[in-house]
Design an enzyme around this catalytic site. Structure first.
Site, PDB file in Angstrom:
ATOM      1  CB  SER A 198      43.648  40.228  33.489  1.00 43.49           C
ATOM      2  OG  SER A 198      44.306  39.232  33.556  1.00 43.49           O
ATOM      3  CE  LYS A 258      46.283  40.737  36.039  1.00 45.62           C
ATOM      4  NZ  LYS A 258      45.854  40.603  37.653  1.00 45.62           N
ATOM      5  CE  LYS A 301      46.811  36.616  34.872  1.00 48.00           C
ATOM      6  NZ  LYS A 301      46.712  36.839  36.415  1.00 48.00           N
ATOM      7  CD  GLU A 315      47.989  41.092  40.238  1.00 48.24           C
ATOM      8  OE1 GLU A 315      47.897  41.553  39.225  1.00 48.24           O
ATOM      9  OE2 GLU A 315      47.215  40.181  40.652  1.00 48.24           O
ATOM     10  CG  ASP A 320      45.998  37.995  43.135  1.00 50.54           C
ATOM     11  OD1 ASP A 320      45.254  37.789  44.179  1.00 50.54           O
ATOM     12  OD2 ASP A 320      45.878  37.722  41.910  1.00 50.54           O
ATOM     13  N   GLY A 334      40.259  39.916  39.605  1.00 46.30           N
ATOM     14  CA  GLY A 334      39.074  38.970  39.131  1.00 46.30           C
ATOM     15  C   GLY A 334      39.506  37.639  39.260  1.00 46.30           C
TER      16      GLY A 334
END
Ligand code: OSB
Ligand code: MG
Length: 370
Positions: free
Chosen positions: A137, A163, A165, A215, A240, A292
């Site tokens: 991430s 991934k 953000k 997500e 999530d 995580g």
């Protein structure tokens, strides 16, 4: 046989990150983590309350986790004769929310029970694979070239999916440049609730980049609007923040609010509920993966164990300790193979020895119960 935890030690440790981590809700440079040691008959199990430093991801933070554990969850469990570790979660049913705090103690009880039985935790919870797939991430960066460099480094290290953000102002154009540079990689985005349903047209522009998933685009507690959004998007929605229990998972799947679920051990309150979320998803044919929370080695090792359950078929956000810490609280630290996997260890409990001297040196607060 029964399980009776006769002592609980809470520790708060200070751990500076090797690189800052930025999401749509804020930037973290240093973690303040609450670790839970649960002792029975001289054997210790360990857990981690995965709350952040501020109540920005969910309602919990370091201080609330400490107080919930000290004043509610800890006293509820201490000296209580229970059937087994699966009976710990239900002891917290009367506590509203604060699942990360309670989950830290619940996970410690599972680790403890595995150690008492001489079993690796992953087998004890019913895991089926000894090697798990890993992704990374990547936080919001200062520039696109910096992000591209980070991605290149992680791919070089072998990670199986990337991934990134996103937030308004750092989304479609960034993804376009990432895709131009890396047309083939498994790529996904995480918005951490930065958008509203009225942004659906904008988010639809992500469809052309064949992402694995988006997500948590909408509200942290929302399911209904996600269902409306998913109906408009080609890109699969993954939830999530919104999934705090198996009931939420069941409702989200029923309403078609998501096609994939990120399971975080703490967010759902520990292994018992994580397995129930997993089972609901598996029954419905919905893939899951392990999320995580910038965990120390303790929480990381728990995530490794969780990822061995049959339904965790997508690479998770469980990656090498060295991406976070100059030195971890476990030694050896969690390492990732050039294939982008973690090979699960077979020692009893979560399988990574604690570095107690180092742990002591970074402990800023400690309190024993019982
Ligand atoms: O939304 O998955 C998230 C970190 C902190 C809070 C929320 C999230 C994250 C991550 C990082 O994405 C996952 C990790 O590397 O531990
Ligand atoms: Mg997320």
């Amino acid at each position: 046989m029964g399980l009776r935890i006769d002592r609980i030690v809470l520790r708060q440790v200070r751990m500076p990150l090797v690189q800052p981590f930025e999401t749509s809700f804020g930037r973290t440079t240093e973690r303040q983590i609450v670790l839970v040691e649960a002792v029975a008959g001289g054997v210790s199990g360990w857990g981690e309350a995965t709350a952040g430093e501020h109540p920005f991801y969910n309602e919990e933070w370091t201080e609330s986790a400490w107080l919930i554990l000290r004043d509610y969850a800890g006293p509820r469990v201490l000296g209580c004769m229970i059937e087994d570790a699966s009976a710990v979660g239900p002891l917290f049913d009367h506590i509203r929310g604060h699942r990360m705090a309670c989950g830290g103690l619940e996970a410690a009880a599972w680790d403890l029970e595995a150690r008492l039985a001489g079993l690796p935790l992953w087998r004890h919870i019913g895991g089926v694979r000894q090697e798990i797939g890993c992704g990374v991430s990547l936080g919001i960066q200062e520039s696109v070239p910096q992000l591209l460099k980070k991605i290149e480094d992680e791919l070089e290290a072998g990670y199986q999916r990337i991934k990134i953000k996103i937030k308004p102002g750092w989304d479609v154009d960034v993804v376009r440049e990432v895709r131009r540079e890396f047309p083939q990689i498994r790529l996904m985005v995480d918005a951490n609730s930065a958008y509203r349903l009225s942004d659906a047209e904008h988010l639809r522009r992500l469809d052309e980049f064949y992402l694995m998933m988006i997500e948590q685009p909408l509200g942290h507690d929302d399911i209904i609007d996600h269902a409306a959004l998913q109906a408009k998007l080609e890109t699969p929605v993954c939830l999530d923040e919104s999934i705090r229990s198996a009931r939420h998972a069941e409702q989200a799947i029923r309403l078609r609010a998501c096609k994939i679920i990120n399971i975080k051990l703490g967010r759902v309150g520990g292994f018992g509920e994580a397995r129930r979320v997993h089972d609901v998803a598996r029954e419905a044919g919905v893939p899951v993966w392990c999320g995580g929370m910038l965990e120390s080695g303790v929480g990381r090792a728990h995530n490794v164990a969780l990822s061995t359950l049959a339904g965790f078929i997508l690479p998770g956000d469980v990656s090498a300790s060295r991406r976070y810490w100059a030195r971890d609280v476990i030694a050896p630290a969690v390492e990732v193979t050039p294939r982008g996997t973690i090979v699960v260890r077979d020692d009893p409990g979560f399988g990574y020895p604690l570095d107690l001297d180092f742990l002591r040196s970074i402990t800023v607060r400690e309190e024993a119960l019982g």
